[in-house]
Design a protein around this motif. Sequence first.
Motif, PDB file in Angstrom:
ATOM      1  N   THR A  38       7.217   7.476  -0.337  1.00  0.00           N
ATOM      2  CA  THR A  38       8.355   7.158  -0.988  1.00  0.00           C
ATOM      3  C   THR A  38       8.035   6.376  -2.124  1.00  0.00           C
ATOM      4  O   THR A  38       9.491   7.041  -2.966  1.00  0.00           O
ATOM      5  CB  THR A  38       8.162   5.270   0.111  1.00  0.00           C
ATOM      6  N   ARG A  39       7.238   6.443  -2.561  1.00  0.00           N
ATOM      7  CA  ARG A  39       7.191   6.680  -4.134  1.00  0.00           C
ATOM      8  C   ARG A  39       7.419   7.512  -4.906  1.00  0.00           C
ATOM      9  O   ARG A  39       7.933   7.748  -5.785  1.00  0.00           O
ATOM     10  CB  ARG A  39       5.540   5.949  -4.319  1.00  0.00           C
ATOM     11  N   TYR A  84      11.616   5.800  -4.963  1.00  0.00           N
ATOM     12  CA  TYR A  84      11.932   4.108  -4.613  1.00  0.00           C
ATOM     13  C   TYR A  84      10.222   3.443  -5.058  1.00  0.00           C
ATOM     14  O   TYR A  84       9.010   3.704  -5.274  1.00  0.00           O
ATOM     15  CB  TYR A  84      12.680   3.686  -2.853  1.00  0.00           C
ATOM     16  N   HIS A  85      11.050   1.543  -4.535  1.00  0.00           N
ATOM     17  CA  HIS A  85       9.747   0.768  -4.771  1.00  0.00           C
ATOM     18  C   HIS A  85       9.507   0.253  -4.296  1.00  0.00           C
ATOM     19  O   HIS A  85       8.613  -0.628  -4.031  1.00  0.00           O
ATOM     20  CB  HIS A  85      10.153  -0.599  -6.116  1.00  0.00           C
ATOM     21  N   ARG A  86      10.369  -0.339  -2.761  1.00  0.00           N
ATOM     22  CA  ARG A  86      10.386  -0.705  -1.306  1.00  0.00           C
ATOM     23  C   ARG A  86       9.783  -0.156  -0.614  1.00  0.00           C
ATOM     24  O   ARG A  86      10.971   0.828  -0.232  1.00  0.00           O
ATOM     25  CB  ARG A  86      10.820  -1.923  -1.985  1.00  0.00           C
ATOM     26  N   THR A 132      14.607   0.697  -1.791  1.00  0.00           N
ATOM     27  CA  THR A 132      13.904   0.680  -0.706  1.00  0.00           C
ATOM     28  C   THR A 132      14.423   1.649   0.431  1.00  0.00           C
ATOM     29  O   THR A 132      15.874   2.095   0.804  1.00  0.00           O
ATOM     30  CB  THR A 132      14.334  -1.302   0.018  1.00  0.00           C
ATOM     31  N   HIS A 163       9.816  -3.852  -8.163  1.00  0.00           N
ATOM     32  CA  HIS A 163      11.639  -3.999  -7.646  1.00  0.00           C
ATOM     33  C   HIS A 163      11.798  -4.941  -8.016  1.00  0.00           C
ATOM     34  O   HIS A 163      11.235  -6.047  -7.842  1.00  0.00           O
ATOM     35  CB  HIS A 163      10.536  -3.873  -5.812  1.00  0.00           C
ATOM     36  N   TRP A 202       4.354   5.326   2.787  1.00  0.00           N
ATOM     37  CA  TRP A 202       4.347   4.556   1.361  1.00  0.00           C
ATOM     38  C   TRP A 202       4.569   5.532   0.435  1.00  0.00           C
ATOM     39  O   TRP A 202       4.667   5.457  -0.531  1.00  0.00           O
ATOM     40  CB  TRP A 202       3.431   3.898   1.148  1.00  0.00           C
ATOM     41  N   SER A 208       5.924  -3.343  -1.740  1.00  0.00           N
ATOM     42  CA  SER A 208       6.861  -3.026  -2.749  1.00  0.00           C
ATOM     43  C   SER A 208       6.204  -2.904  -3.884  1.00  0.00           C
ATOM     44  O   SER A 208       5.074  -3.588  -3.975  1.00  0.00           O
ATOM     45  CB  SER A 208       7.511  -3.700  -3.093  1.00  0.00           C
ATOM     46  N   THR A 209       6.585  -2.321  -4.899  1.00  0.00           N
ATOM     47  CA  THR A 209       5.697  -1.922  -6.677  1.00  0.00           C
ATOM     48  C   THR A 209       5.995  -3.189  -7.638  1.00  0.00           C
ATOM     49  O   THR A 209       6.784  -3.950  -6.858  1.00  0.00           O
ATOM     50  CB  THR A 209       5.807  -1.239  -7.171  1.00  0.00           C
ATOM     51  N   GLU A 260       7.057  -5.711   4.299  1.00  0.00           N
ATOM     52  CA  GLU A 260       7.310  -4.744   3.764  1.00  0.00           C
ATOM     53  C   GLU A 260       6.161  -4.844   2.360  1.00  0.00           C
ATOM     54  O   GLU A 260       5.085  -5.182   2.149  1.00  0.00           O
ATOM     55  CB  GLU A 260       8.440  -6.015   2.191  1.00  0.00           C
TER      56      GLU A 260
END
Length: 203
Positions: free
Chosen positions: A87-88, A92-94, A61, A151, A84, A147-148, A145
């Motif tokens: 981040t991906r 990361y997943h969130r 996260t 996560h 986002w 997220s994928t 949030e």
Amino acid sequence: MTLTIVPVSLREASTFITEHHRHHLPPQGMKFALGVASHGLLVGVAVVGRPVARHLDDRATLEVTRSCTDGTRNANSKLYGAAWRATRALGYHRLITYTEAGETGVSLRAVGFRPVKDLAPHPGWDRPNRRRKAPTRAVARIRWELSTQNHRPPTAQSPAALDSSPCGTTIAARTTALDGRDQLVHGEITGQRTNSSLPMISP
């Protein structure tokens, strides 16, 4: 109006936040920062780092600790969308962030964020064993949030695990000068200066 995502340093982001943010000072560190420009003029910045709340720091996260614009239309949603994607790309997943209670969160909803928790006013992070400056404004907030499906909820981890990367390998505590202004320490960028590099620390 054409909006373009541009790179910014922590110092550049901090300067913009100091000049334009309504109620927060610049954060102390970051994983990365993004800017959004219109016709070559910087109109907004976003700073992303590890979650401030330790129980959310689960190695999967990140948190948008600051998002700030000069009021340009759609600049905030442009920053959140880019944050986002970055981040991906980093594994990361969130991605989480906060708004004050009463704010609509329309820029967050436009990107796909959803509100997940209402939070009472927080007195700050000052503890007897970890002194912190008290916040100037304690207000009710909402945590959002995105997220994928991969996560997993945060679980209790050792301090050593919290200092590792999303893939589970330890991030070396090597200090490297970035643009002669910022540093990379434990995977976090800070606004301090350096003239030399620290030695690698073995995992």
